[in-house]
Write an enzyme that holds these catalytic residues in place. Structure first.
Site, PDB file in Angstrom:
ATOM      1  N   ASP A 132       0.818  -1.215   0.000  1.00  0.00           N
ATOM      2  CA  ASP A 132       0.000   0.000   0.000  1.00  0.00           C
ATOM      3  C   ASP A 132       0.850   1.262   0.000  1.00  0.00           C
ATOM      4  O   ASP A 132       2.022   1.259   0.383  1.00  0.00           O
ATOM      5  CB  ASP A 132      -0.958   0.003   1.187  1.00  0.00           C
ATOM      6  CG  ASP A 132      -0.252  -0.162   2.535  1.00  0.00           C
ATOM      7  OD1 ASP A 132       0.767  -0.881   2.599  1.00  0.00           O
ATOM      8  OD2 ASP A 132      -0.725   0.415   3.533  1.00  0.00           O
TER       9      ASP A 132
ATOM     10  N   GLU B 204      -0.510  -1.967   5.326  1.00  0.00           N
ATOM     11  CA  GLU B 204       0.368  -1.899   6.489  1.00  0.00           C
ATOM     12  C   GLU B 204       0.281  -0.544   7.170  1.00  0.00           C
ATOM     13  O   GLU B 204       0.550  -0.424   8.366  1.00  0.00           O
ATOM     14  CB  GLU B 204       1.817  -2.174   6.064  1.00  0.00           C
ATOM     15  CG  GLU B 204       2.804  -2.277   7.208  1.00  0.00           C
ATOM     16  CD  GLU B 204       3.304  -0.919   7.718  1.00  0.00           C
ATOM     17  OE1 GLU B 204       3.539  -0.788   8.935  1.00  0.00           O
ATOM     18  OE2 GLU B 204       3.433   0.016   6.895  1.00  0.00           O
ATOM     19  N   GLU B 205      -0.136   0.475   6.411  1.00  0.00           N
ATOM     20  CA  GLU B 205      -0.045   1.853   6.890  1.00  0.00           C
ATOM     21  C   GLU B 205      -1.192   2.299   7.787  1.00  0.00           C
ATOM     22  O   GLU B 205      -1.137   3.392   8.347  1.00  0.00           O
ATOM     23  CB  GLU B 205       0.051   2.811   5.690  1.00  0.00           C
ATOM     24  CG  GLU B 205       1.333   2.688   4.881  1.00  0.00           C
ATOM     25  CD  GLU B 205       2.557   3.226   5.593  1.00  0.00           C
ATOM     26  OE1 GLU B 205       2.422   3.724   6.727  1.00  0.00           O
ATOM     27  OE2 GLU B 205       3.652   3.160   5.015  1.00  0.00           O
TER      28      GLU B 205
ATOM     29  N   HIS C  84       7.859   8.796   4.542  1.00  0.00           N
ATOM     30  CA  HIS C  84       6.630   9.588   4.629  1.00  0.00           C
ATOM     31  C   HIS C  84       6.869  11.055   4.252  1.00  0.00           C
ATOM     32  O   HIS C  84       6.050  11.919   4.572  1.00  0.00           O
ATOM     33  CB  HIS C  84       5.975   9.488   6.011  1.00  0.00           C
ATOM     34  CG  HIS C  84       5.497   8.111   6.352  1.00  0.00           C
ATOM     35  ND1 HIS C  84       4.434   7.881   7.205  1.00  0.00           N
ATOM     36  CD2 HIS C  84       5.899   6.883   5.955  1.00  0.00           C
ATOM     37  CE1 HIS C  84       4.232   6.580   7.328  1.00  0.00           C
ATOM     38  NE2 HIS C  84       5.121   5.952   6.572  1.00  0.00           N
TER      39      HIS C  84
END
Length: 400
Positions: A83, A141-142, A366
Protein backbone atom coordinates in the site's frame (compact mmCIF):
# COMPACT_ATOMS: atom_id res chain seq x y z
CA UNK A 1 26.09 -22.23 3.54
CA UNK A 2 27.99 -21.58 0.33
CA UNK A 3 25.09 -22.93 -1.75
CA UNK A 4 22.77 -20.41 -0.12
CA UNK A 5 25.13 -17.53 -0.91
CA UNK A 6 25.58 -18.65 -4.52
CA UNK A 7 21.82 -18.92 -4.89
CA UNK A 8 21.29 -15.43 -3.51
CA UNK A 9 24.02 -14.06 -5.77
CA UNK A 10 22.23 -15.20 -8.93
CA UNK A 11 19.58 -12.57 -8.29
CA UNK A 12 21.83 -9.84 -9.72
CA UNK A 13 20.44 -10.33 -13.22
CA UNK A 14 16.94 -9.52 -11.95
CA UNK A 15 17.72 -5.98 -10.74
CA UNK A 16 16.60 -4.36 -14.04
CA UNK A 17 13.26 -6.16 -13.76
CA UNK A 18 12.89 -5.17 -10.10
CA UNK A 19 13.64 -1.56 -11.01
CA UNK A 20 11.04 -1.55 -13.78
CA UNK A 21 8.46 -3.17 -11.50
CA UNK A 22 9.15 -0.71 -8.70
CA UNK A 23 8.84 2.29 -10.99
CA UNK A 24 5.53 1.04 -12.39
CA UNK A 25 4.18 0.66 -8.86
CA UNK A 26 5.55 4.05 -7.88
CA UNK A 27 3.66 5.66 -10.75
CA UNK A 28 0.40 3.88 -9.89
CA UNK A 29 0.03 3.86 -6.08
CA UNK A 30 -3.11 2.88 -4.18
CA UNK A 31 -4.08 3.54 -0.58
CA UNK A 32 -4.56 0.93 2.14
CA UNK A 33 -7.35 -1.60 1.48
CA UNK A 34 -7.85 -0.02 -1.96
CA UNK A 35 -5.02 -1.89 -3.72
CA UNK A 36 -7.24 -3.65 -6.28
CA UNK A 37 -5.29 -2.71 -9.41
CA UNK A 38 -2.02 -3.21 -7.56
CA UNK A 39 -2.89 -6.73 -6.39
CA UNK A 40 -4.22 -7.69 -9.85
CA UNK A 41 -0.98 -6.44 -11.42
CA UNK A 42 1.10 -8.39 -8.87
CA UNK A 43 -0.91 -11.58 -9.51
CA UNK A 44 -0.41 -11.18 -13.25
CA UNK A 45 3.35 -10.87 -12.82
CA UNK A 46 3.43 -13.92 -10.52
CA UNK A 47 1.58 -16.03 -13.07
CA UNK A 48 3.95 -14.88 -15.80
CA UNK A 49 6.86 -15.83 -13.57
CA UNK A 50 5.41 -19.33 -13.19
CA UNK A 51 4.49 -19.74 -9.52
CA UNK A 52 2.80 -23.01 -8.58
CA UNK A 53 -0.14 -21.19 -6.98
CA UNK A 54 -1.32 -17.60 -7.02
CA UNK A 55 -4.19 -16.73 -4.70
CA UNK A 56 -5.85 -13.32 -4.86
CA UNK A 57 -8.19 -11.61 -2.40
CA UNK A 58 -6.31 -12.80 0.67
CA UNK A 59 -7.11 -10.54 3.59
CA UNK A 60 -9.12 -8.36 1.21
CA UNK A 61 -6.65 -7.19 -1.42
CA UNK A 62 -3.63 -9.35 -0.63
CA UNK A 63 -1.93 -11.92 -2.84
CA UNK A 64 -0.23 -15.16 -1.81
CA UNK A 65 2.07 -17.05 -4.17
CA UNK A 66 3.51 -20.53 -3.64
CA UNK A 67 6.63 -22.07 -5.18
CA UNK A 68 7.51 -25.66 -4.26
CA UNK A 69 10.98 -27.13 -4.40
CA UNK A 70 11.88 -30.54 -5.75
CA UNK A 71 13.07 -31.70 -2.33
CA UNK A 72 11.01 -31.97 0.86
CA UNK A 73 11.43 -29.26 3.46
CA UNK A 74 9.69 -26.63 5.57
CA UNK A 75 7.34 -23.87 4.49
CA UNK A 76 9.11 -20.51 4.73
CA UNK A 77 7.09 -17.32 4.27
CA UNK A 78 8.46 -14.05 2.93
CA UNK A 79 6.39 -10.87 3.14
CA UNK A 80 6.13 -7.54 1.32
CA UNK A 81 3.59 -4.75 1.91
CA UNK A 82 1.90 -3.14 -1.11
CA UNK A 83 0.00 0.00 0.00
CA UNK A 84 0.85 3.67 -0.49
CA UNK A 85 0.26 6.85 1.54
CA UNK A 86 -2.00 9.93 1.17
CA UNK A 87 0.92 12.23 0.28
CA UNK A 88 1.47 14.32 -2.84
CA UNK A 89 4.60 13.20 -4.71
CA UNK A 90 6.88 16.23 -5.12
CA UNK A 91 9.84 14.48 -6.77
CA UNK A 92 10.96 15.51 -10.25
CA UNK A 93 11.62 12.04 -11.67
CA UNK A 94 10.19 10.13 -14.67
CA UNK A 95 8.49 7.63 -12.34
CA UNK A 96 6.75 10.24 -10.20
CA UNK A 97 3.29 9.21 -8.97
CA UNK A 98 0.51 9.81 -11.50
CA UNK A 99 -2.18 9.71 -8.77
CA UNK A 100 -2.84 13.11 -7.17
CA UNK A 101 -2.31 13.06 -3.43
CA UNK A 102 -1.09 9.45 -3.30
CA UNK A 103 2.47 8.14 -3.40
CA UNK A 104 4.74 5.34 -2.27
CA UNK A 105 6.52 7.37 0.38
CA UNK A 106 7.66 4.45 2.54
CA UNK A 107 9.29 1.97 0.16
CA UNK A 108 6.48 -0.56 -0.16
CA UNK A 109 6.83 -0.43 -3.94
CA UNK A 110 10.44 -1.54 -3.50
CA UNK A 111 9.44 -4.33 -1.10
CA UNK A 112 6.92 -5.62 -3.63
CA UNK A 113 9.35 -5.43 -6.54
CA UNK A 114 12.06 -7.21 -4.54
CA UNK A 115 9.67 -10.02 -3.58
CA UNK A 116 8.66 -10.39 -7.23
CA UNK A 117 12.36 -10.79 -7.93
CA UNK A 118 12.50 -13.50 -5.27
CA UNK A 119 9.57 -15.22 -6.98
CA UNK A 120 11.34 -15.10 -10.34
CA UNK A 121 14.48 -16.51 -8.75
CA UNK A 122 12.73 -19.44 -7.08
CA UNK A 123 10.64 -20.21 -10.15
CA UNK A 124 13.89 -21.05 -11.91
CA UNK A 125 15.51 -22.82 -8.95
CA UNK A 126 12.97 -25.49 -8.00
CA UNK A 127 15.38 -28.39 -8.56
CA UNK A 128 17.78 -27.17 -5.91
CA UNK A 129 15.15 -25.93 -3.49
CA UNK A 130 13.93 -27.73 -0.37
CA UNK A 131 10.39 -27.14 0.85
CA UNK A 132 7.98 -24.38 -0.03
CA UNK A 133 8.42 -20.63 -0.34
CA UNK A 134 5.21 -18.77 0.39
CA UNK A 135 5.28 -15.15 -0.75
CA UNK A 136 2.89 -12.78 0.99
CA UNK A 137 1.99 -9.51 -0.74
CA UNK A 138 0.12 -7.82 2.08
CA UNK A 139 -2.24 -4.82 1.88
CA UNK A 140 -2.73 -1.99 4.33
CA UNK A 141 0.37 -1.90 6.49
CA UNK A 142 -0.04 1.85 6.89
CA UNK A 143 -3.39 1.93 8.71
CA UNK A 144 -4.69 0.30 11.87
CA UNK A 145 -5.82 -2.48 12.17
CA UNK A 146 -3.55 -3.27 9.22
CA UNK A 147 -3.63 -6.01 6.63
CA UNK A 148 -1.60 -8.69 8.40
CA UNK A 149 -4.50 -9.88 10.57
CA UNK A 150 -6.71 -10.51 7.55
CA UNK A 151 -3.91 -12.37 5.76
CA UNK A 152 -3.44 -14.61 8.80
CA UNK A 153 -7.17 -15.23 9.14
CA UNK A 154 -7.27 -16.26 5.48
CA UNK A 155 -4.60 -18.90 6.06
CA UNK A 156 -1.44 -17.15 4.90
CA UNK A 157 0.56 -18.63 7.80
CA UNK A 158 -0.99 -22.11 7.81
CA UNK A 159 1.84 -24.64 8.01
CA UNK A 160 4.55 -21.96 7.99
CA UNK A 161 7.69 -22.73 10.00
CA UNK A 162 9.37 -19.32 9.76
CA UNK A 163 8.75 -15.88 8.28
CA UNK A 164 11.04 -13.05 7.20
CA UNK A 165 10.41 -9.48 6.16
CA UNK A 166 12.51 -6.49 5.15
CA UNK A 167 12.09 -2.73 5.23
CA UNK A 168 14.26 -0.61 2.96
CA UNK A 169 15.44 2.18 5.21
CA UNK A 170 16.82 5.54 4.03
CA UNK A 171 18.25 6.54 7.44
CA UNK A 172 20.75 3.72 6.79
CA UNK A 173 23.17 4.25 3.90
CA UNK A 174 23.03 1.85 0.98
CA UNK A 175 25.26 -1.14 1.67
CA UNK A 176 24.24 -1.35 5.33
CA UNK A 177 22.11 -4.21 6.68
CA UNK A 178 20.66 -4.21 10.20
CA UNK A 179 18.43 -6.05 12.65
CA UNK A 180 18.43 -7.16 16.28
CA UNK A 181 17.00 -9.82 18.57
CA UNK A 182 13.93 -8.98 20.62
CA UNK A 183 11.92 -5.76 20.24
CA UNK A 184 12.91 -3.70 17.20
CA UNK A 185 9.76 -1.61 16.55
CA UNK A 186 7.25 -0.20 18.99
CA UNK A 187 3.61 -0.83 19.79
CA UNK A 188 1.51 2.07 18.50
CA UNK A 189 -1.84 3.24 19.84
CA UNK A 190 -3.81 6.29 18.67
CA UNK A 191 -6.37 8.42 20.46
CA UNK A 192 -8.89 11.08 19.54
CA UNK A 193 -10.11 13.53 22.18
CA UNK A 194 -13.01 15.95 21.84
CA UNK A 195 -13.33 18.63 24.50
CA UNK A 196 -16.63 20.50 24.64
CA UNK A 197 -16.94 23.79 26.46
CA UNK A 198 -19.29 26.73 26.01
CA UNK A 199 -18.74 29.13 23.16
CA UNK A 200 -19.27 32.86 23.25
CA UNK A 201 -17.91 36.33 22.60
CA UNK A 202 -14.16 36.79 22.91
CA UNK A 203 -14.74 40.02 24.85
CA UNK A 204 -16.92 38.26 27.45
CA UNK A 205 -14.87 35.19 28.45
CA UNK A 206 -16.57 35.01 31.85
CA UNK A 207 -19.69 33.73 30.10
CA UNK A 208 -17.84 30.90 28.32
CA UNK A 209 -15.92 27.68 28.88
CA UNK A 210 -12.89 27.95 26.63
CA UNK A 211 -12.26 24.62 24.86
CA UNK A 212 -8.95 25.90 23.46
CA UNK A 213 -7.64 26.72 26.94
CA UNK A 214 -8.64 23.27 28.16
CA UNK A 215 -7.04 21.64 25.13
CA UNK A 216 -3.81 23.59 25.62
CA UNK A 217 -3.70 22.53 29.28
CA UNK A 218 -4.18 18.92 28.22
CA UNK A 219 -1.30 19.14 25.72
CA UNK A 220 1.00 20.55 28.39
CA UNK A 221 -0.04 18.02 31.02
CA UNK A 222 0.47 14.90 28.86
CA UNK A 223 4.14 15.79 28.50
CA UNK A 224 4.57 14.58 32.09
CA UNK A 225 3.49 11.03 31.23
CA UNK A 226 6.88 10.13 29.82
CA UNK A 227 8.93 12.48 31.99
CA UNK A 228 7.30 11.69 35.35
CA UNK A 229 5.21 8.51 35.14
CA UNK A 230 7.29 6.15 32.99
CA UNK A 231 10.51 4.53 34.20
CA UNK A 232 13.33 6.52 32.54
CA UNK A 233 14.87 3.25 31.35
CA UNK A 234 11.70 2.28 29.46
CA UNK A 235 11.17 3.77 25.98
CA UNK A 236 7.92 5.66 25.49
CA UNK A 237 6.59 8.47 23.30
CA UNK A 238 3.38 10.50 23.59
CA UNK A 239 2.81 12.81 20.63
CA UNK A 240 -0.09 15.19 19.96
CA UNK A 241 -0.32 15.28 16.18
CA UNK A 242 -3.50 17.30 15.62
CA UNK A 243 -5.13 20.23 17.45
CA UNK A 244 -8.20 21.75 15.80
CA UNK A 245 -10.40 24.44 17.35
CA UNK A 246 -11.87 27.87 16.77
CA UNK A 247 -13.05 29.83 13.76
CA UNK A 248 -12.43 33.54 14.43
CA UNK A 249 -10.25 35.76 16.67
CA UNK A 250 -13.21 37.17 18.63
CA UNK A 251 -15.03 33.89 19.34
CA UNK A 252 -14.31 31.60 22.27
CA UNK A 253 -14.23 28.09 20.81
CA UNK A 254 -16.83 25.67 22.07
CA UNK A 255 -15.14 22.51 20.77
CA UNK A 256 -11.51 21.42 20.59
CA UNK A 257 -10.48 18.21 18.86
CA UNK A 258 -7.09 16.62 19.44
CA UNK A 259 -5.49 13.42 18.27
CA UNK A 260 -2.21 11.75 19.06
CA UNK A 261 -0.19 8.59 19.26
CA UNK A 262 1.42 6.60 22.06
CA UNK A 263 4.47 4.42 21.34
CA UNK A 264 5.79 1.83 23.82
CA UNK A 265 7.45 -1.57 24.04
CA UNK A 266 6.51 -2.92 27.46
CA UNK A 267 2.82 -3.95 27.96
CA UNK A 268 2.79 -2.41 31.45
CA UNK A 269 4.08 0.90 30.14
CA UNK A 270 1.51 0.71 27.35
CA UNK A 271 -1.32 0.30 29.88
CA UNK A 272 0.10 2.99 32.17
CA UNK A 273 0.31 5.53 29.36
CA UNK A 274 -3.33 4.98 28.45
CA UNK A 275 -4.43 5.21 32.09
CA UNK A 276 -2.52 8.46 32.66
CA UNK A 277 -3.72 10.02 29.42
CA UNK A 278 -7.36 9.29 30.24
CA UNK A 279 -6.86 10.58 33.79
CA UNK A 280 -5.33 13.83 32.56
CA UNK A 281 -8.21 14.38 30.13
CA UNK A 282 -10.70 13.90 32.96
CA UNK A 283 -8.85 16.14 35.43
CA UNK A 284 -8.27 18.97 32.95
CA UNK A 285 -11.87 19.01 31.79
CA UNK A 286 -13.18 19.01 35.36
CA UNK A 287 -10.85 21.91 36.13
CA UNK A 288 -12.26 23.97 33.26
CA UNK A 289 -15.86 22.80 33.62
CA UNK A 290 -15.78 21.16 30.18
CA UNK A 291 -16.98 17.76 29.07
CA UNK A 292 -15.06 15.34 26.88
CA UNK A 293 -15.13 12.14 24.87
CA UNK A 294 -12.04 10.07 24.19
CA UNK A 295 -11.71 7.34 21.58
CA UNK A 296 -8.75 5.01 22.11
CA UNK A 297 -7.58 2.87 19.20
CA UNK A 298 -5.37 -0.08 20.10
CA UNK A 299 -2.76 -0.34 17.36
CA UNK A 300 -0.04 -2.79 16.41
CA UNK A 301 1.88 -4.69 19.07
CA UNK A 302 5.68 -4.34 19.11
CA UNK A 303 7.77 -6.13 16.49
CA UNK A 304 9.72 -8.73 18.47
CA UNK A 305 12.29 -10.76 16.56
CA UNK A 306 12.85 -14.35 17.56
CA UNK A 307 16.27 -14.69 19.17
CA UNK A 308 17.36 -17.70 17.13
CA UNK A 309 16.19 -16.14 13.87
CA UNK A 310 18.02 -12.91 14.71
CA UNK A 311 21.18 -14.98 15.19
CA UNK A 312 20.51 -16.47 11.77
CA UNK A 313 20.29 -12.96 10.34
CA UNK A 314 23.72 -12.00 11.66
CA UNK A 315 25.25 -15.25 10.39
CA UNK A 316 23.70 -14.96 6.94
CA UNK A 317 24.11 -11.22 6.48
CA UNK A 318 27.78 -11.15 7.49
CA UNK A 319 28.64 -13.92 5.06
CA UNK A 320 26.52 -12.35 2.33
CA UNK A 321 27.52 -8.69 2.68
CA UNK A 322 30.62 -8.70 4.91
CA UNK A 323 31.12 -7.99 8.60
CA UNK A 324 31.47 -4.24 8.11
CA UNK A 325 28.07 -3.93 6.43
CA UNK A 326 26.03 -5.50 9.21
CA UNK A 327 24.79 -3.53 12.21
CA UNK A 328 22.75 -4.20 15.31
CA UNK A 329 19.61 -2.07 14.91
CA UNK A 330 18.57 0.21 17.73
CA UNK A 331 14.86 -0.11 18.57
CA UNK A 332 12.63 2.27 16.64
CA UNK A 333 9.52 4.00 17.95
CA UNK A 334 7.77 3.52 14.61
CA UNK A 335 5.47 0.53 14.17
CA UNK A 336 4.82 -2.33 11.76
CA UNK A 337 2.06 -4.91 11.55
CA UNK A 338 4.67 -7.56 10.74
CA UNK A 339 4.39 -7.88 14.53
CA UNK A 340 1.30 -10.06 14.13
CA UNK A 341 3.18 -12.64 12.08
CA UNK A 342 5.95 -12.81 14.66
CA UNK A 343 3.41 -13.42 17.41
CA UNK A 344 2.49 -16.67 15.66
CA UNK A 345 5.65 -18.10 14.07
CA UNK A 346 9.39 -17.54 14.56
CA UNK A 347 10.94 -14.99 12.28
CA UNK A 348 12.98 -11.85 11.83
CA UNK A 349 12.28 -8.36 10.53
CA UNK A 350 15.31 -6.75 8.92
CA UNK A 351 16.39 -3.36 7.58
CA UNK A 352 18.25 -2.74 4.34
CA UNK A 353 20.02 0.59 3.88
CA UNK A 354 18.57 2.60 1.00
CA UNK A 355 19.90 6.10 1.62
CA UNK A 356 22.27 7.72 -0.87
CA UNK A 357 22.72 11.47 -1.45
CA UNK A 358 24.11 10.82 -4.93
CA UNK A 359 20.71 9.64 -6.19
CA UNK A 360 18.54 11.94 -4.06
CA UNK A 361 17.67 9.32 -1.46
CA UNK A 362 18.10 11.69 1.46
CA UNK A 363 14.55 12.31 2.65
CA UNK A 364 12.91 10.43 5.51
CA UNK A 365 10.08 7.98 5.11
CA UNK A 366 6.63 9.59 4.63
CA UNK A 367 8.24 12.67 3.06
CA UNK A 368 6.80 14.04 -0.24
CA UNK A 369 10.21 13.71 -1.91
CA UNK A 370 11.01 10.29 -0.51
CA UNK A 371 13.09 8.05 -2.79
CA UNK A 372 15.55 5.19 -2.44
CA UNK A 373 18.77 3.87 -3.90
CA UNK A 374 17.13 1.19 -6.02
CA UNK A 375 20.07 -1.17 -5.60
CA UNK A 376 18.64 -1.79 -2.13
CA UNK A 377 16.04 -4.01 -3.80
CA UNK A 378 18.75 -6.41 -4.87
CA UNK A 379 20.14 -6.47 -1.32
CA UNK A 380 16.61 -7.12 -0.05
CA UNK A 381 16.01 -10.01 -2.43
CA UNK A 382 19.39 -11.57 -1.73
CA UNK A 383 18.85 -11.34 2.02
CA UNK A 384 15.38 -12.89 1.89
CA UNK A 385 16.54 -15.77 -0.31
CA UNK A 386 19.59 -16.44 1.84
CA UNK A 387 17.55 -16.42 5.06
CA UNK A 388 14.90 -18.76 3.66
CA UNK A 389 17.43 -21.17 2.16
CA UNK A 390 19.55 -21.20 5.31
CA UNK A 391 16.50 -22.06 7.42
CA UNK A 392 15.44 -24.82 4.99
CA UNK A 393 18.96 -26.22 4.85
CA UNK A 394 19.24 -26.29 8.61
CA UNK A 395 15.86 -28.03 8.87
CA UNK A 396 16.96 -30.63 6.33
CA UNK A 397 20.24 -31.32 8.11
CA UNK A 398 18.41 -31.79 11.41
CA UNK A 399 15.92 -34.19 9.86
CA UNK A 400 12.87 -31.96 10.36
Amino acid sequence: MRDHLESAGKLDRLLPDMTAWRRHLHMHPELSFQEKRTSAWIAERLREIGCDEVREGVGGTGVVAVIRGARPGPVVALRADIDALPIQDEKDVPYRSTVPGVMHACGHDAHTAALLGVAAHYAGAREGMAGERRLLFQPAEEVTPGGAIGMIEDGALDGVSAIYGVHVWTPLPFGTIASAPGPVMAAADDFHLEIKGKGGHGGMPQETIDAIAAGAAFVQAVQTIVSRSVDPLEPAVVTIGSFQAGSAPNIVAEVCRLSGTVRTFDPKVRALAQERLRGIADAVCRQFGASYEIDWLDGYPPVVNDGREAERFFTVARRLFGDGAVERMRPLMVCEDFAYYLERVPGCFMFVGAGNAACGAVHPHHHPRFDIDERAMLSTARLLVAMADHFAGEAASSGQ
